[in-house]
Motif scaffolding. Structure first.
Motif, PDB file in Angstrom:
ATOM      1  N   ASN A  99       0.833  -1.198   0.000  1.00 51.73           N
ATOM      2  CA  ASN A  99       0.000   0.000   0.000  1.00 51.73           C
ATOM      3  C   ASN A  99       0.875   1.258   0.000  1.00 51.73           C
ATOM      4  OD1 ASN A  99      -1.361   2.141   2.092  1.00 51.73           O
ATOM      5  ND2 ASN A  99      -2.803   1.345   0.592  1.00 51.73           N
ATOM      6  N   ASN A 100       0.519   2.171  -0.884  1.00 47.33           N
ATOM      7  CA  ASN A 100       1.342   3.371  -1.086  1.00 47.33           C
ATOM      8  C   ASN A 100       1.443   4.227   0.171  1.00 47.33           C
ATOM      9  OD1 ASN A 100       2.850   5.191  -2.539  1.00 47.33           O
ATOM     10  ND2 ASN A 100       1.086   6.196  -3.481  1.00 47.33           N
ATOM     11  N   SER A 101       0.313   4.417   0.824  1.00 48.52           N
ATOM     12  CA  SER A 101       0.279   5.248   2.022  1.00 48.52           C
ATOM     13  C   SER A 101       1.102   4.610   3.147  1.00 48.52           C
ATOM     14  CB  SER A 101      -1.185   5.418   2.444  1.00 48.52           C
ATOM     15  OG  SER A 101      -1.269   6.074   3.654  1.00 48.52           O
ATOM     16  N   TYR A 102       0.930   3.310   3.305  1.00 49.06           N
ATOM     17  CA  TYR A 102       1.667   2.577   4.338  1.00 49.06           C
ATOM     18  C   TYR A 102       3.161   2.630   4.056  1.00 49.06           C
ATOM     19  CZ  TYR A 102       3.109  -1.086   7.505  1.00 49.06           C
ATOM     20  OH  TYR A 102       3.729  -1.772   8.506  1.00 49.06           O
ATOM     21  N   PHE A 103       3.510   2.462   2.781  1.00 49.85           N
ATOM     22  CA  PHE A 103       4.921   2.522   2.366  1.00 49.85           C
ATOM     23  C   PHE A 103       5.533   3.872   2.735  1.00 49.85           C
ATOM     24  CE2 PHE A 103       7.821   4.192  -0.869  1.00 49.85           C
ATOM     25  CZ  PHE A 103       8.880   3.316  -0.747  1.00 49.85           C
ATOM     26  N   ARG A 105       4.500   6.189   4.881  1.00 53.28           N
ATOM     27  CA  ARG A 105       4.576   6.450   6.325  1.00 53.28           C
ATOM     28  C   ARG A 105       5.728   5.664   6.954  1.00 53.28           C
ATOM     29  NH1 ARG A 105       1.640   4.777  11.229  1.00 53.28           N
ATOM     30  NH2 ARG A 105       0.231   3.475  10.019  1.00 53.28           N
ATOM     31  N   THR A 106       5.911   4.426   6.485  1.00 51.09           N
ATOM     32  CA  THR A 106       7.022   3.613   6.998  1.00 51.09           C
ATOM     33  C   THR A 106       8.367   4.270   6.673  1.00 51.09           C
ATOM     34  OG1 THR A 106       5.670   1.656   6.638  1.00 51.09           O
ATOM     35  CG2 THR A 106       8.006   1.287   7.020  1.00 51.09           C
ATOM     36  N   ASN A 109       8.798   7.338   8.856  1.00 53.16           N
ATOM     37  CA  ASN A 109       9.072   7.003  10.255  1.00 53.16           C
ATOM     38  C   ASN A 109      10.478   6.440  10.435  1.00 53.16           C
ATOM     39  OD1 ASN A 109       6.832   8.019  11.510  1.00 53.16           O
ATOM     40  ND2 ASN A 109       5.624   6.150  11.256  1.00 53.16           N
ATOM     41  N   ASP A 121       1.754   8.678  13.802  1.00 53.86           N
ATOM     42  CA  ASP A 121       0.694   7.673  13.655  1.00 53.86           C
ATOM     43  C   ASP A 121      -0.091   7.990  12.386  1.00 53.86           C
ATOM     44  OD1 ASP A 121      -1.260   9.607  14.178  1.00 53.86           O
ATOM     45  OD2 ASP A 121      -1.281   9.151  16.330  1.00 53.86           O
ATOM     46  N   ALA A 122      -1.033   7.121  12.052  1.00 56.12           N
ATOM     47  CA  ALA A 122      -1.743   7.250  10.776  1.00 56.12           C
ATOM     48  C   ALA A 122      -2.427   8.612  10.641  1.00 56.12           C
ATOM     49  CB  ALA A 122      -2.748   6.118  10.634  1.00 56.12           C
ATOM     50  N   GLN A 144      -4.041   5.667  -1.731  1.00 59.44           N
ATOM     51  CA  GLN A 144      -4.828   4.518  -1.295  1.00 59.44           C
ATOM     52  C   GLN A 144      -4.490   3.256  -2.097  1.00 59.44           C
ATOM     53  OE1 GLN A 144      -8.777   6.054  -1.762  1.00 59.44           O
ATOM     54  NE2 GLN A 144      -8.301   7.766  -0.403  1.00 59.44           N
ATOM     55  N   ASP A 146      -1.837   0.588  -4.404  1.00 58.50           N
ATOM     56  CA  ASP A 146      -0.529  -0.017  -4.156  1.00 58.50           C
ATOM     57  C   ASP A 146       0.545   0.815  -4.865  1.00 58.50           C
ATOM     58  OD1 ASP A 146      -1.774  -1.894  -2.672  1.00 58.50           O
ATOM     59  OD2 ASP A 146      -1.429  -3.579  -4.023  1.00 58.50           O
TER      60      ASP A 146
END
Ligand code: ADP
Ligand code: MG
Length: 256
Positions: A99-103, A105-106, A109, A121-122, A144, A146
């Motif tokens: 997931n693009n957003s998760y990527f 943020r990771t 961070n 956080d999210a 939202q 990938d």
């Protein structure tokens, strides 16, 4: 007083597939400087920025690179990113299932942890992304999906801009970020880049087109040929190149 040096490349030699592509390249970038790198297709422009970003295609066989006075070639790819190197790929890779957003943020961070800052956080992340993307009229729907999965060429480049804004690097390397973009999209690229310039961040950008250079005026223009910087000038060198072509400037198609 002379300014400190952000990136210093000395006698860099790089092989790709056992072919020597960079043959003793020297380049120095100080904080706040904008450098444009030009050259015929296959000259090794992408090889240079990929090498600086620790791309596995590139085998360094000689030379020295320091970034913020540290040995860059000793650092792995994530350390380089954490130290403030960012590269926008000529052809960003599609990563289905991530997931693009998760990527993003990771990645943020990881850099924040390296800098001793608290993780986002999210909610905090979304708020920041919103603030930044709103400034430039960048569509957030891509977050939202990938990472780059099924993105059009233009969408991939926009996504690189979102990463750039959020990761806030010290050295921004852009490999043909303008290729395949229409005039309006190129303006967004230039607005993003120009907004980030604070007199400290430096840029190394590869482009064939005048339009981007008109909007982001380089302090230096380098022509890469035969594995080295063959010519360095100011913005007028790009204009001369556009008018006369490489051959008239004594640059041959050495790698073809
Ligand atoms: P530029 O960005 O200036 O057009 P590149 O740095 O992409 O040039 O390529 C330099 C040379 O390295 C070219 O001859 C190209 O074909 C070769 N090359 C680049 N990547 C690879 C690879 N993965 N495998 C084999 N050869 C490569
Ligand atoms: Mg290239």
């Amino acid at each position: 007083m002379s300014k400190e040096v952000l990136l210093k490349i000395e006698d860099l030699k790089v092989n790709i597939n056992n072919n020597e592509i960079l043959k003793g390249l020297n380049l120095e970038i100080k904080p706040g400087e904008i450098h444009a790198l030009m050259g015929v297709n296959g000259a090794g422009k992408s090889t240079l920025v990929k090498t600086l970003a620790a791309h596995y295609d590139c085998e360094v066989t000689g030379g020295k690179v320091t970034f913020k006075n540290k040995d860059l070639l000793e650092m792995d790819v994530s350390t380089r990113a954490n130290e403030g190197i960012f590269m926008s790929f000529q052809s960003p890779v599609e990563v289905p299932g991530v997931n693009n957003s998760y990527f993003l943020r990771t990645a943020m961070n990881a850099k924040r942890a390296y800098e001793g800052k608290e993780e986002l956080d999210a909610m905090q992340f979304l708020k920041l992304v919103k603030e930044e993307t709103n400034k430039f009229d960048i569509d957030r729907k891509l977050l939202q999906r990938d990472l780059n999965d099924g993105f059009s060429g233009g969408e991939k480049k926009r996504n690189e801009l979102v990463q750039l804004l959020m990761l806030n690097p010290d050295l921004i390397m852009l490999d043909e970020i303008d290729s395949g973009l229409d005039v309006d999209a190129i303006k967004i690229v230039a607005n993003v880049i120009n907004s980030m310039l604070d007199g400290k961040k430096s840029i190394l950008m590869i482009t064939h087109y005048d339009r981007l250079l008109e909007l982001i005026k380089p302090d230096f223009v380098h022509i890469l040929s035969d594995g080295k910087i063959a010519k360095t000038g100011d913005y007028s060198l790009a204009l001369e190149l556009d008018e006369k072509g490489f051959e008239a400037l004594g640059i041959n198609n050495a790698n073809s």
